[in-house]
Design a protein around this motif. Sequence first.
Motif, PDB file in Angstrom:
ATOM      1  N   LYS A 291      -1.474   6.685   0.189  1.00 23.06           N
ATOM      2  CA  LYS A 291      -1.259   8.077   0.745  1.00 23.06           C
ATOM      3  C   LYS A 291      -0.304   8.835   0.299  1.00 23.06           C
ATOM      4  N   TRP A 456      -8.087   9.072  -1.796  1.00 24.27           N
ATOM      5  CA  TRP A 456      -6.749   8.661  -0.866  1.00 24.27           C
ATOM      6  C   TRP A 456      -6.182  10.273  -0.922  1.00 24.27           C
ATOM      7  N   GLU A 459      -6.450  14.446   2.399  1.00 24.85           N
ATOM      8  CA  GLU A 459      -6.019  15.219   3.235  1.00 24.85           C
ATOM      9  C   GLU A 459      -4.677  15.946   2.857  1.00 24.85           C
ATOM     10  N   THR A 460      -4.418  15.693   1.563  1.00 22.94           N
ATOM     11  CA  THR A 460      -3.150  16.275   1.149  1.00 22.94           C
ATOM     12  C   THR A 460      -3.295  17.077   0.142  1.00 22.94           C
TER      13      THR A 460
END
Length: 517
Positions: A291, A456, A459-460
Amino acid sequence: MLDAAIKGQLKAYLERLQRPIELVATLDDSAKSAEMRALLNDILDCSAKVSLREDNGSQLCPSFAVGIPGEAPRIRFAGLPMGHEFTSLVLALLQTGGHPPKVEQAVIDQIKGLEGHFNFETFISLSCHNCPDVVQALNLMAVLNPNVTSTMIDGALFQDRVNELQIMAVPTTYLNGEEFGAGRMLIEEILAKVDTGAAARAAEELAAKAAFDVLVVGGGPAGSAAAIYAARKGIRTGVLAERFGGQVMDTLGIENFISVKETEGPKLVAALEQHVKAYEVDVMNLQRAAKLIPAAEEGGLVEVQLENGASLKSKSVILATGARWREMNVPGEKEYKAKGVCFCPHCDGPLFKGKRVAVIGGGNSGVEAAIDLAGIVGHVTLLEFGDALRADAVLQKKLYSLANVTVIKSAQTTEVTGDGQKVNGLVYKDRVSGEEKRVELEGIFVQIGLLPNTDWLKETVELSKFGEIVIDAKGHTSVPGVFAAGDCTTVPYKQIIIAMGAGATASLSAFDHLIRN
Protein backbone atom coordinates in the motif's frame (compact mmCIF):
# COMPACT_ATOMS: atom_id res chain seq x y z
CA MET A 1 34.79 -33.53 -23.04
CA LEU A 2 35.98 -29.98 -22.36
CA ASP A 3 37.73 -28.03 -25.10
CA ALA A 4 41.19 -26.65 -24.46
CA ALA A 5 40.04 -23.10 -23.71
CA ILE A 6 37.42 -24.16 -21.13
CA LYS A 7 39.84 -26.62 -19.59
CA GLY A 8 42.43 -23.87 -19.24
CA GLN A 9 39.92 -21.61 -17.50
CA LEU A 10 38.85 -24.41 -15.17
CA LYS A 11 42.47 -25.14 -14.26
CA ALA A 12 42.95 -21.48 -13.32
CA TYR A 13 39.82 -21.55 -11.14
CA LEU A 14 40.85 -24.75 -9.36
CA GLU A 15 44.14 -23.18 -8.32
CA ARG A 16 41.99 -21.42 -5.69
CA LEU A 17 41.17 -24.71 -3.93
CA GLN A 18 42.28 -24.52 -0.30
CA ARG A 19 41.77 -28.21 0.54
CA PRO A 20 41.42 -31.55 -1.30
CA ILE A 21 38.04 -32.51 -2.79
CA GLU A 22 36.74 -35.87 -3.93
CA LEU A 23 34.45 -36.73 -6.84
CA VAL A 24 32.33 -39.86 -6.27
CA ALA A 25 30.82 -41.25 -9.49
CA THR A 26 27.94 -43.65 -10.10
CA LEU A 27 28.34 -44.86 -13.69
CA ASP A 28 27.41 -47.73 -16.01
CA ASP A 29 28.12 -48.66 -19.63
CA SER A 30 25.76 -46.08 -21.19
CA ALA A 31 26.84 -43.32 -23.55
CA LYS A 32 25.90 -40.65 -20.98
CA SER A 33 28.09 -42.37 -18.38
CA ALA A 34 30.97 -42.31 -20.85
CA GLU A 35 30.48 -38.55 -21.32
CA MET A 36 30.37 -38.03 -17.57
CA ARG A 37 33.52 -40.09 -17.07
CA ALA A 38 35.28 -37.94 -19.67
CA LEU A 39 34.16 -34.76 -17.87
CA LEU A 40 35.37 -36.05 -14.51
CA ASN A 41 38.75 -37.04 -15.98
CA ASP A 42 39.08 -33.53 -17.43
CA ILE A 43 38.45 -32.09 -13.96
CA LEU A 44 41.07 -34.45 -12.51
CA ASP A 45 43.61 -33.17 -15.03
CA CYS A 46 43.03 -29.60 -13.85
CA SER A 47 44.12 -29.98 -10.21
CA ALA A 48 46.16 -32.32 -8.06
CA LYS A 49 43.79 -31.54 -5.17
CA VAL A 50 40.94 -33.38 -6.92
CA SER A 51 40.53 -37.17 -6.62
CA LEU A 52 37.99 -39.53 -8.18
CA ARG A 53 36.46 -42.83 -7.15
CA GLU A 54 33.49 -44.84 -8.37
CA ASP A 55 30.70 -45.95 -6.05
CA ASN A 56 27.43 -47.45 -7.25
CA GLY A 57 25.59 -46.47 -4.07
CA SER A 58 23.35 -43.88 -5.71
CA GLN A 59 20.07 -44.77 -7.42
CA LEU A 60 20.70 -41.94 -9.88
CA CYS A 61 22.91 -43.21 -12.70
CA PRO A 62 24.79 -41.59 -14.24
CA SER A 63 25.61 -39.08 -11.52
CA PHE A 64 28.52 -37.84 -9.45
CA ALA A 65 28.92 -36.18 -6.07
CA VAL A 66 31.32 -33.50 -4.87
CA GLY A 67 32.67 -33.78 -1.33
CA ILE A 68 35.60 -33.79 1.04
CA PRO A 69 37.64 -37.02 1.34
CA GLY A 70 36.51 -39.04 4.35
CA GLU A 71 33.10 -37.33 4.53
CA ALA A 72 29.77 -38.24 2.93
CA PRO A 73 29.35 -35.89 -0.05
CA ARG A 74 26.38 -33.52 0.12
CA ILE A 75 26.28 -32.17 -3.46
CA ARG A 76 25.30 -34.41 -6.39
CA PHE A 77 24.88 -33.79 -10.12
CA ALA A 78 22.54 -36.30 -11.79
CA GLY A 79 23.30 -35.34 -15.36
CA LEU A 80 26.06 -33.47 -17.13
CA PRO A 81 26.26 -29.97 -15.63
CA MET A 82 27.04 -28.22 -18.91
CA GLY A 83 25.37 -25.26 -20.60
CA HIS A 84 23.95 -22.88 -18.00
CA GLU A 85 24.82 -25.36 -15.22
CA PHE A 86 28.57 -25.39 -15.83
CA THR A 87 28.94 -22.42 -13.48
CA SER A 88 27.07 -24.45 -10.84
CA LEU A 89 29.70 -27.18 -11.18
CA VAL A 90 32.62 -24.75 -10.92
CA LEU A 91 31.16 -23.08 -7.82
CA ALA A 92 30.46 -26.46 -6.20
CA LEU A 93 34.09 -27.47 -6.72
CA LEU A 94 35.47 -24.18 -5.43
CA GLN A 95 33.20 -23.85 -2.40
CA THR A 96 33.65 -27.48 -1.36
CA GLY A 97 37.37 -26.83 -1.67
CA GLY A 98 37.18 -23.97 0.82
CA HIS A 99 36.96 -20.96 -1.50
CA PRO A 100 34.77 -18.35 0.26
CA PRO A 101 31.33 -17.70 -1.26
CA LYS A 102 30.29 -14.21 -2.41
CA VAL A 103 27.31 -13.80 -0.09
CA GLU A 104 26.78 -11.62 2.93
CA GLN A 105 27.95 -12.90 6.30
CA ALA A 106 24.40 -12.68 7.65
CA VAL A 107 23.28 -15.20 5.01
CA ILE A 108 26.17 -17.53 5.86
CA ASP A 109 25.31 -17.36 9.56
CA GLN A 110 21.64 -18.05 8.81
CA ILE A 111 22.52 -21.14 6.74
CA LYS A 112 24.86 -22.49 9.41
CA GLY A 113 22.19 -21.99 12.05
CA LEU A 114 19.52 -24.09 10.31
CA GLU A 115 18.37 -27.05 12.37
CA GLY A 116 16.82 -30.24 11.01
CA HIS A 117 17.57 -32.33 7.92
CA PHE A 118 17.06 -30.88 4.45
CA ASN A 119 17.35 -33.17 1.42
CA PHE A 120 16.82 -31.02 -1.69
CA GLU A 121 16.32 -32.32 -5.24
CA THR A 122 16.11 -29.79 -8.06
CA PHE A 123 14.84 -30.82 -11.50
CA ILE A 124 16.37 -28.66 -14.21
CA SER A 125 16.89 -28.38 -17.95
CA LEU A 126 20.29 -27.42 -19.29
CA SER A 127 18.74 -24.67 -21.42
CA CYS A 128 17.07 -23.01 -18.41
CA HIS A 129 18.70 -19.74 -17.36
CA ASN A 130 16.78 -19.61 -14.05
CA CYS A 131 17.73 -23.10 -12.86
CA PRO A 132 21.37 -22.35 -11.93
CA ASP A 133 20.29 -19.78 -9.33
CA VAL A 134 18.38 -22.47 -7.43
CA VAL A 135 21.05 -25.15 -7.86
CA GLN A 136 23.84 -22.82 -6.75
CA ALA A 137 21.89 -21.59 -3.73
CA LEU A 138 21.12 -25.12 -2.52
CA ASN A 139 24.66 -26.31 -3.21
CA LEU A 140 26.04 -23.49 -1.08
CA MET A 141 23.67 -24.43 1.72
CA ALA A 142 24.97 -28.01 1.49
CA VAL A 143 28.57 -26.80 1.68
CA LEU A 144 27.94 -24.68 4.78
CA ASN A 145 25.58 -26.92 6.72
CA PRO A 146 26.13 -30.69 7.19
CA ASN A 147 22.37 -31.17 7.60
CA VAL A 148 21.70 -30.11 3.99
CA THR A 149 22.10 -32.16 0.79
CA SER A 150 21.52 -30.87 -2.74
CA THR A 151 20.97 -32.91 -5.91
CA MET A 152 20.62 -31.45 -9.39
CA ILE A 153 18.59 -33.73 -11.71
CA ASP A 154 18.53 -33.16 -15.46
CA GLY A 155 14.88 -33.71 -16.37
CA ALA A 156 15.69 -34.61 -19.98
CA LEU A 157 18.02 -37.41 -18.81
CA PHE A 158 15.80 -38.77 -16.04
CA GLN A 159 12.50 -38.59 -17.94
CA ASP A 160 10.98 -41.48 -15.99
CA ARG A 161 11.27 -39.56 -12.71
CA VAL A 162 9.91 -36.43 -14.36
CA ASN A 163 6.87 -38.36 -15.60
CA GLU A 164 6.41 -40.13 -12.27
CA LEU A 165 6.35 -36.83 -10.39
CA GLN A 166 4.46 -35.13 -13.25
CA ILE A 167 6.93 -32.26 -13.42
CA MET A 168 5.97 -29.85 -16.20
CA ALA A 169 8.18 -26.85 -15.45
CA VAL A 170 11.72 -26.15 -14.30
CA PRO A 171 13.27 -25.49 -11.93
CA THR A 172 11.10 -27.61 -9.64
CA THR A 173 12.53 -28.34 -6.20
CA TYR A 174 11.61 -31.10 -3.77
CA LEU A 175 12.49 -31.05 -0.07
CA ASN A 176 12.50 -34.37 1.78
CA GLY A 177 10.33 -35.90 -0.93
CA GLU A 178 7.68 -33.14 -1.00
CA GLU A 179 7.39 -30.38 -3.58
CA PHE A 180 9.07 -27.28 -2.15
CA GLY A 181 8.89 -24.72 -4.93
CA ALA A 182 8.73 -24.10 -8.67
CA GLY A 183 10.53 -21.36 -10.53
CA ARG A 184 13.56 -19.26 -9.83
CA MET A 185 14.37 -18.74 -6.14
CA LEU A 186 17.18 -16.74 -4.59
CA ILE A 187 19.00 -18.09 -1.57
CA GLU A 188 17.21 -15.53 0.61
CA GLU A 189 13.84 -16.82 -0.61
CA ILE A 190 14.78 -20.42 0.13
CA LEU A 191 15.99 -19.49 3.60
CA ALA A 192 12.79 -17.56 4.28
CA LYS A 193 10.80 -20.74 3.58
CA VAL A 194 12.88 -23.08 5.73
CA ASP A 195 13.75 -20.63 8.52
CA THR A 196 10.34 -19.89 10.02
CA GLY A 197 11.49 -16.90 12.06
CA ALA A 198 13.19 -15.11 9.17
CA ALA A 199 10.14 -13.10 8.00
CA ALA A 200 9.47 -11.64 11.44
CA ARG A 201 13.13 -10.66 11.89
CA ALA A 202 13.17 -9.01 8.46
CA ALA A 203 10.01 -7.03 9.24
CA GLU A 204 11.53 -5.74 12.49
CA GLU A 205 14.70 -4.63 10.71
CA LEU A 206 12.76 -2.83 7.98
CA ALA A 207 10.46 -1.05 10.41
CA ALA A 208 13.47 0.31 12.30
CA LYS A 209 14.97 2.06 9.24
CA ALA A 210 15.14 5.85 9.18
CA ALA A 211 13.26 7.77 6.49
CA PHE A 212 14.81 7.88 3.01
CA ASP A 213 15.25 10.86 0.74
CA VAL A 214 14.35 8.69 -2.27
CA LEU A 215 12.77 5.26 -1.99
CA VAL A 216 12.65 3.31 -5.25
CA VAL A 217 10.04 0.55 -5.41
CA GLY A 218 11.27 -1.97 -7.99
CA GLY A 219 14.69 -3.35 -8.89
CA GLY A 220 14.53 -3.71 -12.66
CA PRO A 221 16.26 -1.49 -15.26
CA ALA A 222 14.12 1.57 -14.40
CA GLY A 223 14.55 1.13 -10.64
CA SER A 224 18.28 0.51 -10.94
CA ALA A 225 18.82 3.63 -13.04
CA ALA A 226 16.71 5.70 -10.63
CA ALA A 227 18.70 4.44 -7.63
CA ILE A 228 22.07 5.15 -9.25
CA TYR A 229 21.08 8.69 -10.25
CA ALA A 230 19.74 9.38 -6.76
CA ALA A 231 22.75 7.91 -4.93
CA ARG A 232 25.13 9.98 -7.04
CA LYS A 233 23.45 13.08 -5.63
CA GLY A 234 24.63 12.03 -2.18
CA ILE A 235 21.13 11.59 -0.76
CA ARG A 236 19.80 8.69 1.32
CA THR A 237 18.52 6.15 -1.22
CA GLY A 238 16.71 2.85 -0.79
CA VAL A 239 15.56 0.18 -3.25
CA LEU A 240 12.63 -2.04 -2.32
CA ALA A 241 12.39 -5.00 -4.71
CA GLU A 242 10.28 -8.11 -4.83
CA ARG A 243 12.93 -9.62 -7.11
CA PHE A 244 15.97 -7.63 -8.15
CA GLY A 245 16.12 -7.53 -11.94
CA GLY A 246 12.40 -8.07 -12.41
CA GLN A 247 11.19 -9.29 -15.80
CA VAL A 248 14.68 -9.03 -17.29
CA MET A 249 15.69 -12.11 -15.29
CA ASP A 250 13.30 -14.11 -17.51
CA THR A 251 14.69 -12.68 -20.76
CA LEU A 252 17.21 -14.87 -22.54
CA GLY A 253 18.53 -13.07 -25.59
CA ILE A 254 18.99 -9.27 -25.58
CA GLU A 255 20.34 -7.85 -28.83
CA ASN A 256 18.98 -4.29 -28.82
CA PHE A 257 20.71 -2.84 -25.76
CA ILE A 258 22.72 -0.12 -27.44
CA SER A 259 26.53 -0.54 -27.25
CA VAL A 260 26.17 -4.17 -26.13
CA LYS A 261 25.84 -6.35 -29.23
CA GLU A 262 24.24 -9.24 -27.36
CA THR A 263 23.77 -10.37 -23.77
CA GLU A 264 21.38 -12.38 -21.59
CA GLY A 265 18.94 -11.14 -18.98
CA PRO A 266 20.66 -12.66 -15.91
CA LYS A 267 24.02 -11.22 -17.01
CA LEU A 268 22.53 -7.75 -17.43
CA VAL A 269 20.81 -7.98 -14.04
CA ALA A 270 24.08 -9.01 -12.37
CA ALA A 271 25.76 -5.95 -13.90
CA LEU A 272 22.89 -3.70 -12.78
CA GLU A 273 23.04 -5.01 -9.22
CA GLN A 274 26.82 -4.59 -9.09
CA HIS A 275 26.48 -1.00 -10.32
CA VAL A 276 23.76 -0.14 -7.80
CA LYS A 277 25.72 -1.64 -4.92
CA ALA A 278 28.79 0.38 -5.90
CA TYR A 279 26.98 3.30 -4.25
CA GLU A 280 25.53 3.69 -0.78
CA VAL A 281 22.14 2.28 -1.69
CA ASP A 282 20.11 0.29 0.83
CA VAL A 283 18.86 -2.64 -1.28
CA MET A 284 15.93 -4.44 0.38
CA ASN A 285 15.29 -7.49 -1.76
CA LEU A 286 12.44 -10.03 -1.60
CA GLN A 287 10.03 -7.43 -0.23
CA ARG A 288 6.57 -6.84 -1.68
CA ALA A 289 4.85 -3.47 -1.41
CA ALA A 290 1.18 -3.61 -0.34
CA LYS A 291 0.00 0.00 0.00
CA LEU A 292 1.12 3.54 -0.77
CA ILE A 293 0.07 6.30 1.65
CA PRO A 294 0.64 9.85 0.33
CA ALA A 295 2.19 12.51 2.54
CA ALA A 296 -0.33 14.11 4.91
CA GLU A 297 1.00 17.58 4.13
CA GLU A 298 3.25 19.30 1.63
CA GLY A 299 6.86 18.36 2.32
CA GLY A 300 5.77 15.43 4.51
CA LEU A 301 6.77 11.79 4.26
CA VAL A 302 5.28 9.26 1.86
CA GLU A 303 4.73 5.82 3.42
CA VAL A 304 5.04 2.42 1.73
CA GLN A 305 3.48 -0.44 3.66
CA LEU A 306 4.81 -3.95 3.00
CA GLU A 307 3.05 -7.30 2.93
CA ASN A 308 5.09 -8.49 5.93
CA GLY A 309 3.56 -5.74 8.07
CA ALA A 310 6.52 -3.36 8.10
CA SER A 311 6.44 0.11 6.58
CA LEU A 312 9.04 2.47 5.14
CA LYS A 313 8.91 6.27 4.87
CA SER A 314 10.56 8.60 2.42
CA LYS A 315 10.57 12.23 1.31
CA SER A 316 9.97 10.99 -2.26
CA VAL A 317 9.06 7.68 -3.88
CA ILE A 318 9.79 6.36 -7.36
CA LEU A 319 7.50 3.57 -8.54
CA ALA A 320 9.29 1.20 -10.94
CA THR A 321 7.40 -2.04 -10.33
CA GLY A 322 7.56 -3.26 -13.94
CA ALA A 323 5.23 -5.84 -15.44
CA ARG A 324 4.50 -9.56 -15.42
CA TRP A 325 3.37 -12.14 -17.97
CA ARG A 326 -0.22 -11.59 -19.06
CA GLU A 327 -2.40 -14.63 -18.40
CA MET A 328 -5.29 -15.86 -20.55
CA ASN A 329 -7.73 -15.83 -17.60
CA VAL A 330 -9.65 -18.85 -18.84
CA PRO A 331 -10.91 -21.87 -16.87
CA GLY A 332 -8.17 -24.37 -16.13
CA GLU A 333 -5.23 -21.99 -16.58
CA LYS A 334 -4.48 -21.43 -12.90
CA GLU A 335 -5.18 -25.05 -11.98
CA TYR A 336 -2.59 -26.32 -14.47
CA LYS A 337 0.07 -23.64 -14.09
CA ALA A 338 3.45 -25.45 -13.94
CA LYS A 339 1.53 -28.64 -14.79
CA GLY A 340 1.55 -27.97 -18.51
CA VAL A 341 0.75 -24.24 -18.61
CA CYS A 342 4.10 -22.46 -18.98
CA PHE A 343 5.43 -19.00 -19.74
CA CYS A 344 9.13 -19.66 -20.55
CA PRO A 345 9.81 -21.81 -23.63
CA HIS A 346 13.57 -21.67 -23.07
CA CYS A 347 13.27 -23.06 -19.54
CA ASP A 348 10.48 -25.59 -19.88
CA GLY A 349 10.71 -26.59 -23.54
CA PRO A 350 13.07 -29.57 -23.00
CA LEU A 351 10.51 -31.21 -20.69
CA PHE A 352 8.14 -31.55 -23.66
CA LYS A 353 10.55 -33.38 -25.97
CA GLY A 354 8.57 -35.25 -28.62
CA LYS A 355 5.22 -34.04 -27.24
CA ARG A 356 2.46 -31.80 -28.59
CA VAL A 357 2.33 -28.21 -27.39
CA ALA A 358 0.53 -24.98 -28.17
CA VAL A 359 1.81 -21.41 -28.20
CA ILE A 360 -0.76 -18.70 -27.48
CA GLY A 361 0.08 -15.43 -29.23
CA GLY A 362 1.23 -14.43 -32.69
CA GLY A 363 3.50 -11.50 -31.86
CA ASN A 364 7.31 -11.67 -31.92
CA SER A 365 7.47 -13.48 -28.56
CA GLY A 366 4.91 -16.09 -29.57
CA VAL A 367 6.41 -16.80 -32.99
CA GLU A 368 9.95 -16.95 -31.58
CA ALA A 369 8.72 -19.40 -28.93
CA ALA A 370 7.07 -21.58 -31.59
CA ILE A 371 10.25 -21.62 -33.68
CA ASP A 372 12.41 -22.58 -30.69
CA LEU A 373 9.98 -25.26 -29.50
CA ALA A 374 9.65 -26.79 -32.97
CA GLY A 375 13.24 -28.04 -32.70
CA ILE A 376 12.44 -29.90 -29.46
CA VAL A 377 8.82 -31.01 -29.33
CA GLY A 378 6.82 -33.27 -31.62
CA HIS A 379 4.38 -30.64 -32.86
CA VAL A 380 3.55 -26.97 -32.21
CA THR A 381 0.14 -25.40 -32.68
CA LEU A 382 0.26 -21.59 -32.63
CA LEU A 383 -3.04 -19.83 -31.89
CA GLU A 384 -3.48 -16.15 -32.73
CA PHE A 385 -6.55 -14.16 -31.63
CA GLY A 386 -6.46 -11.81 -34.63
CA ASP A 387 -6.84 -12.58 -38.31
CA ALA A 388 -3.11 -12.16 -38.96
CA LEU A 389 0.16 -12.78 -37.13
CA ARG A 390 1.78 -9.66 -35.69
CA ALA A 391 5.38 -10.89 -35.68
CA ASP A 392 8.12 -9.49 -37.92
CA ALA A 393 8.05 -10.80 -41.49
CA VAL A 394 11.39 -12.61 -41.14
CA LEU A 395 10.07 -14.55 -38.14
CA GLN A 396 6.84 -15.46 -39.93
CA LYS A 397 8.80 -16.74 -42.92
CA LYS A 398 10.85 -19.00 -40.67
CA LEU A 399 7.75 -20.21 -38.83
CA TYR A 400 5.91 -21.21 -41.99
CA SER A 401 8.97 -23.14 -43.20
CA LEU A 402 8.72 -25.59 -40.29
CA ALA A 403 6.96 -28.86 -41.04
CA ASN A 404 5.83 -29.57 -37.48
CA VAL A 405 4.06 -26.24 -36.88
CA THR A 406 0.35 -25.48 -37.41
CA VAL A 407 -0.87 -21.87 -37.31
CA ILE A 408 -4.50 -21.16 -36.41
CA LYS A 409 -5.71 -17.56 -36.72
CA SER A 410 -8.88 -15.93 -35.37
CA ALA A 411 -8.72 -18.36 -32.47
CA GLN A 412 -9.89 -17.40 -28.98
CA THR A 413 -8.73 -19.83 -26.32
CA THR A 414 -11.66 -20.50 -23.98
CA GLU A 415 -10.48 -23.33 -21.71
CA VAL A 416 -7.46 -25.33 -20.60
CA THR A 417 -8.32 -28.98 -19.98
CA GLY A 418 -6.54 -31.65 -17.98
CA ASP A 419 -6.86 -34.97 -16.20
CA GLY A 420 -6.59 -33.47 -12.73
CA GLN A 421 -2.81 -33.77 -12.67
CA LYS A 422 -1.59 -32.26 -15.94
CA VAL A 423 -2.74 -30.56 -19.14
CA ASN A 424 -4.25 -32.73 -21.87
CA GLY A 425 -5.60 -30.08 -24.25
CA LEU A 426 -7.31 -26.77 -24.84
CA VAL A 427 -10.57 -25.52 -26.29
CA TYR A 428 -10.75 -22.52 -28.62
CA LYS A 429 -13.52 -20.69 -30.47
CA ASP A 430 -13.18 -19.97 -34.16
CA ARG A 431 -13.94 -16.24 -34.17
CA VAL A 432 -15.14 -16.39 -37.79
CA SER A 433 -17.54 -19.35 -37.64
CA GLY A 434 -18.23 -19.28 -33.89
CA GLU A 435 -17.50 -23.02 -33.73
CA GLU A 436 -15.73 -24.45 -30.65
CA LYS A 437 -12.83 -26.79 -31.34
CA ARG A 438 -10.44 -28.83 -29.20
CA VAL A 439 -6.71 -29.46 -29.55
CA GLU A 440 -5.15 -32.48 -27.84
CA LEU A 441 -1.74 -31.61 -26.37
CA GLU A 442 0.53 -31.86 -23.35
CA GLY A 443 1.80 -28.29 -22.95
CA ILE A 444 0.68 -24.68 -23.43
CA PHE A 445 3.09 -21.74 -23.65
CA VAL A 446 1.37 -18.38 -23.06
CA GLN A 447 3.00 -15.47 -24.92
CA ILE A 448 0.42 -12.66 -25.01
CA GLY A 449 2.26 -9.72 -23.55
CA LEU A 450 2.62 -8.09 -20.15
CA LEU A 451 0.50 -6.60 -17.35
CA PRO A 452 1.76 -3.72 -15.15
CA ASN A 453 2.37 -4.58 -11.49
CA THR A 454 0.11 -1.84 -10.16
CA ASP A 455 -2.80 -3.64 -8.47
CA TRP A 456 -1.67 -2.32 -5.07
CA LEU A 457 -1.89 1.28 -6.32
CA LYS A 458 -5.50 1.35 -7.57
CA GLU A 459 -6.78 3.53 -4.73
CA THR A 460 -3.81 5.90 -4.66
CA VAL A 461 -2.36 7.08 -7.98
CA GLU A 462 -4.09 7.71 -11.30
CA LEU A 463 -3.97 4.65 -13.56
CA SER A 464 -4.83 4.29 -17.25
CA LYS A 465 -7.55 1.90 -18.45
CA PHE A 466 -4.75 -0.65 -18.92
CA GLY A 467 -3.63 -0.30 -15.30
CA GLU A 468 -0.51 1.74 -16.13
CA ILE A 469 0.59 4.61 -13.88
CA VAL A 470 -0.18 7.88 -15.64
CA ILE A 471 2.94 10.06 -15.79
CA ASP A 472 3.98 13.28 -17.50
CA ALA A 473 7.19 13.90 -19.44
CA LYS A 474 9.15 14.28 -16.18
CA GLY A 475 7.82 11.16 -14.49
CA HIS A 476 5.37 12.92 -12.15
CA THR A 477 2.33 10.93 -11.02
CA SER A 478 -0.95 12.33 -9.71
CA VAL A 479 0.46 12.23 -6.14
CA PRO A 480 2.94 14.94 -5.01
CA GLY A 481 6.35 13.50 -4.22
CA VAL A 482 5.59 10.25 -6.03
CA PHE A 483 7.20 9.56 -9.41
CA ALA A 484 7.16 6.53 -11.72
CA ALA A 485 9.19 4.97 -14.51
CA GLY A 486 9.40 1.93 -16.77
CA ASP A 487 6.97 -0.75 -17.90
CA CYS A 488 4.45 0.00 -15.13
CA THR A 489 3.76 3.45 -16.62
CA THR A 490 2.10 4.97 -19.68
CA VAL A 491 5.45 5.26 -21.49
CA PRO A 492 4.52 4.05 -25.01
CA TYR A 493 7.26 1.47 -25.63
CA LYS A 494 8.25 -1.22 -23.16
CA GLN A 495 11.99 -1.58 -23.78
CA ILE A 496 14.92 -2.01 -21.38
CA ILE A 497 16.81 1.00 -22.68
CA ILE A 498 13.68 3.20 -22.52
CA ALA A 499 12.99 2.05 -18.95
CA MET A 500 16.52 3.03 -17.91
CA GLY A 501 16.13 6.49 -19.38
CA ALA A 502 12.76 6.88 -17.68
CA GLY A 503 14.30 5.82 -14.36
CA ALA A 504 16.96 8.51 -14.69
CA THR A 505 14.28 11.08 -15.55
CA ALA A 506 12.14 10.16 -12.55
CA SER A 507 15.17 10.31 -10.25
CA LEU A 508 16.18 13.76 -11.44
CA SER A 509 12.59 14.92 -10.97
CA ALA A 510 12.56 13.49 -7.45
CA PHE A 511 15.77 15.37 -6.65
CA ASP A 512 14.26 18.58 -8.01
CA HIS A 513 11.22 17.95 -5.78
CA LEU A 514 13.48 17.57 -2.73
CA ILE A 515 15.28 20.83 -3.49
CA ARG A 516 12.03 22.76 -3.88
CA ASN A 517 10.42 21.29 -0.77
